[in-house]
Write a protein that holds these residues in place. Structure first.
Motif, PDB file in Angstrom:
ATOM      1  N   LEU A 118      -3.109   5.022  26.912  1.00  0.00           N
ATOM      2  CA  LEU A 118      -2.764   4.734  28.306  1.00  0.00           C
ATOM      3  C   LEU A 118      -3.993   4.417  29.152  1.00  0.00           C
ATOM      4  O   LEU A 118      -3.880   4.244  30.366  1.00  0.00           O
ATOM      5  CB  LEU A 118      -2.012   5.932  28.911  1.00  0.00           C
ATOM      6  N   GLY A 119      -5.163   4.353  28.526  1.00  0.00           N
ATOM      7  CA  GLY A 119      -6.382   4.055  29.263  1.00  0.00           C
ATOM      8  C   GLY A 119      -6.922   5.224  30.057  1.00  0.00           C
ATOM      9  O   GLY A 119      -7.740   5.036  30.965  1.00  0.00           O
ATOM     10  N   LEU A 120      -6.492   6.439  29.713  1.00  0.00           N
ATOM     11  CA  LEU A 120      -6.918   7.637  30.439  1.00  0.00           C
ATOM     12  C   LEU A 120      -8.135   8.257  29.761  1.00  0.00           C
ATOM     13  O   LEU A 120      -8.104   8.517  28.555  1.00  0.00           O
ATOM     14  CB  LEU A 120      -5.781   8.661  30.489  1.00  0.00           C
ATOM     15  N   PRO A 121      -9.210   8.523  30.494  1.00  0.00           N
ATOM     16  CA  PRO A 121     -10.360   9.199  29.891  1.00  0.00           C
ATOM     17  C   PRO A 121     -10.031  10.651  29.582  1.00  0.00           C
ATOM     18  O   PRO A 121      -9.069  11.208  30.115  1.00  0.00           O
ATOM     19  CB  PRO A 121     -11.433   9.090  30.976  1.00  0.00           C
ATOM     20  N   ASP A 122     -10.825  11.277  28.707  1.00  0.00           N
ATOM     21  CA  ASP A 122     -10.610  12.696  28.445  1.00  0.00           C
ATOM     22  C   ASP A 122     -10.909  13.487  29.713  1.00  0.00           C
ATOM     23  O   ASP A 122     -11.580  12.998  30.634  1.00  0.00           O
ATOM     24  CB  ASP A 122     -11.487  13.166  27.284  1.00  0.00           C
ATOM     25  N   SER A 123     -10.406  14.712  29.766  1.00  0.00           N
ATOM     26  CA  SER A 123     -10.443  15.471  31.018  1.00  0.00           C
ATOM     27  C   SER A 123     -11.858  15.752  31.499  1.00  0.00           C
ATOM     28  O   SER A 123     -12.126  15.722  32.707  1.00  0.00           O
ATOM     29  CB  SER A 123      -9.667  16.784  30.867  1.00  0.00           C
ATOM     30  N   HIS A 124     -12.797  16.007  30.591  1.00  0.00           N
ATOM     31  CA  HIS A 124     -14.160  16.328  31.029  1.00  0.00           C
ATOM     32  C   HIS A 124     -14.868  15.083  31.547  1.00  0.00           C
ATOM     33  O   HIS A 124     -15.590  15.137  32.563  1.00  0.00           O
ATOM     34  CB  HIS A 124     -14.962  16.964  29.909  1.00  0.00           C
ATOM     35  N   SER A 125     -14.670  13.947  30.883  1.00  0.00           N
ATOM     36  CA  SER A 125     -15.250  12.697  31.390  1.00  0.00           C
ATOM     37  C   SER A 125     -14.674  12.368  32.755  1.00  0.00           C
ATOM     38  O   SER A 125     -15.393  11.900  33.656  1.00  0.00           O
ATOM     39  CB  SER A 125     -14.974  11.558  30.406  1.00  0.00           C
ATOM     40  N   ALA A 126     -13.371  12.617  32.921  1.00  0.00           N
ATOM     41  CA  ALA A 126     -12.731  12.371  34.214  1.00  0.00           C
ATOM     42  C   ALA A 126     -13.321  13.292  35.280  1.00  0.00           C
ATOM     43  O   ALA A 126     -13.540  12.867  36.435  1.00  0.00           O
ATOM     44  CB  ALA A 126     -11.225  12.581  34.096  1.00  0.00           C
ATOM     45  N   TYR A 127     -13.570  14.544  34.911  1.00  0.00           N
ATOM     46  CA  TYR A 127     -14.158  15.499  35.860  1.00  0.00           C
ATOM     47  C   TYR A 127     -15.542  15.034  36.318  1.00  0.00           C
ATOM     48  O   TYR A 127     -15.849  15.042  37.522  1.00  0.00           O
ATOM     49  CB  TYR A 127     -14.250  16.876  35.212  1.00  0.00           C
ATOM     50  N   LEU A 128     -16.376  14.622  35.378  1.00  0.00           N
ATOM     51  CA  LEU A 128     -17.722  14.162  35.735  1.00  0.00           C
ATOM     52  C   LEU A 128     -17.656  12.920  36.614  1.00  0.00           C
ATOM     53  O   LEU A 128     -18.428  12.783  37.573  1.00  0.00           O
ATOM     54  CB  LEU A 128     -18.525  13.868  34.465  1.00  0.00           C
ATOM     55  N   GLU A 129     -16.728  12.032  36.307  1.00  0.00           N
ATOM     56  CA  GLU A 129     -16.559  10.825  37.128  1.00  0.00           C
ATOM     57  C   GLU A 129     -16.158  11.195  38.549  1.00  0.00           C
ATOM     58  O   GLU A 129     -16.689  10.638  39.521  1.00  0.00           O
ATOM     59  CB  GLU A 129     -15.516   9.912  36.503  1.00  0.00           C
ATOM     60  N   ALA A 130     -15.240  12.136  38.683  1.00  0.00           N
ATOM     61  CA  ALA A 130     -14.781  12.562  40.009  1.00  0.00           C
ATOM     62  C   ALA A 130     -15.919  13.193  40.805  1.00  0.00           C
ATOM     63  O   ALA A 130     -16.019  12.999  42.022  1.00  0.00           O
ATOM     64  CB  ALA A 130     -13.618  13.536  39.865  1.00  0.00           C
ATOM     65  N   CYS A 131     -16.777  13.952  40.133  1.00  0.00           N
ATOM     66  CA  CYS A 131     -17.884  14.628  40.817  1.00  0.00           C
ATOM     67  C   CYS A 131     -18.984  13.642  41.237  1.00  0.00           C
ATOM     68  O   CYS A 131     -19.622  13.823  42.276  1.00  0.00           O
ATOM     69  CB  CYS A 131     -18.485  15.698  39.917  1.00  0.00           C
ATOM     70  N   ARG A 132     -19.201  12.615  40.431  1.00  0.00           N
ATOM     71  CA  ARG A 132     -20.321  11.704  40.673  1.00  0.00           C
ATOM     72  C   ARG A 132     -19.952  10.487  41.513  1.00  0.00           C
ATOM     73  O   ARG A 132     -20.840   9.781  42.000  1.00  0.00           O
ATOM     74  CB  ARG A 132     -20.875  11.238  39.323  1.00  0.00           C
ATOM     75  N   ALA A 133     -18.678  10.219  41.695  1.00  0.00           N
ATOM     76  CA  ALA A 133     -18.265   9.024  42.441  1.00  0.00           C
ATOM     77  C   ALA A 133     -18.739   9.116  43.890  1.00  0.00           C
ATOM     78  O   ALA A 133     -18.583  10.152  44.533  1.00  0.00           O
ATOM     79  CB  ALA A 133     -16.748   8.869  42.390  1.00  0.00           C
ATOM     80  N   PRO A 134     -19.312   8.050  44.414  1.00  0.00           N
ATOM     81  CA  PRO A 134     -19.803   8.085  45.794  1.00  0.00           C
ATOM     82  C   PRO A 134     -18.672   7.943  46.807  1.00  0.00           C
ATOM     83  O   PRO A 134     -17.556   7.558  46.464  1.00  0.00           O
ATOM     84  CB  PRO A 134     -20.726   6.854  45.842  1.00  0.00           C
TER      85      PRO A 134
END
Length: 222
Positions: A118-134
């Protein structure tokens, strides 16, 4: 022996009740169902592979031919609406991911598409993306809208100000819930962004500022 007989009787009752189960939501009797014999072949292959991989657990769960026979009938009654190739794919996925002999409920979960499909990243990668997004978050080019929605549900300030071992479980709970909603057919979209104005205002000159101020005074009679 008493427990084994009790489980066998329970399987018989479940099998009997499943014969009178109404058509599941979202299905109609006019829809083409998978070929019965093909589903049986897929289940036989599944049980054969489970026996090889989960040998001790398998023999304990299906300790005699009668119990195995009723188990196969019970599994068929719950999986007969699923295409054979999906059952086989779920079998292989279970073997890769589960250390324990799967249940019917477990196999039904494995029949759902996984996050990567479904094009969904794994949960930890998603977490890091959410934290680092400007900021602004809504305008960031997210790998998937689910990451944005999970971050927003977790609270951006909380993610930014809380250590990972506390924040990640909170994010993962929201993210897993959103991923399941997507698997159930929900279509998540990003919030609509404000359109860029066609004309960009420029600062007024000092003369224009004095003129506007005088106009305001005249209107207010001051």
């Amino acid at each position: 022996m008493h427990d084994s007989n009790k489980l066998l009787e329970q399987a018989k009752r479940q099998l009997a009740s499943s014969k009178n189960t109404p058509t599941a939501a979202g299905q109609t009797n006019s829809e083409s169902a998978p070929d019965k014999n093909a589903v049986i072949d897929a289940l036989n292959q599944m049980f054969a592979e489970f026996e090889l991989v989960y040998h001790n657990q398998y023999n304990k769960a299906f300790s005699n031919p009668e119990k195995l026979s009723y188990a196969k009938k019970l599994w068929f009654s719950n999986l007969r609406h699923i295409q054979p190739d999906t059952i086989i794919a779920a079998t292989h996925r279970a073997i890769r991911e589960s250390e324990f002999l799967p249940t019917i409920k477990g196999i039904l979960k494995y029949c759902e598409p996984d996050n990567r499909e479904l094009g969904l990243p794994d949960s930890h990668s998603a977490y890091l993306e959410a934290c680092r997004a400007p900021q602004p978050k809504a305008e960031y080019n997210w790998s998937h809208p689910a990451v944005y929605h999970a971050g927003r549900a977790s609270d951006w300030f909380y993610l930014a100000s809380t250590v990972e071992h506390s924040a990640y479980p909170v994010f993962r709970r929201h993210y897993d819930d959103i991923c399941q909603r997507i698997k159930n057919g929900e279509n998540l979209a990003m919030p609509s962004q404000k359109a860029i104005p066609e004309t960009i205002s420029k600062p007024l000159s000092q003369a224009e500022q004095r003129e506007r101020m005088q106009k305001m005074r005249d209107e207010l009679d001051i």
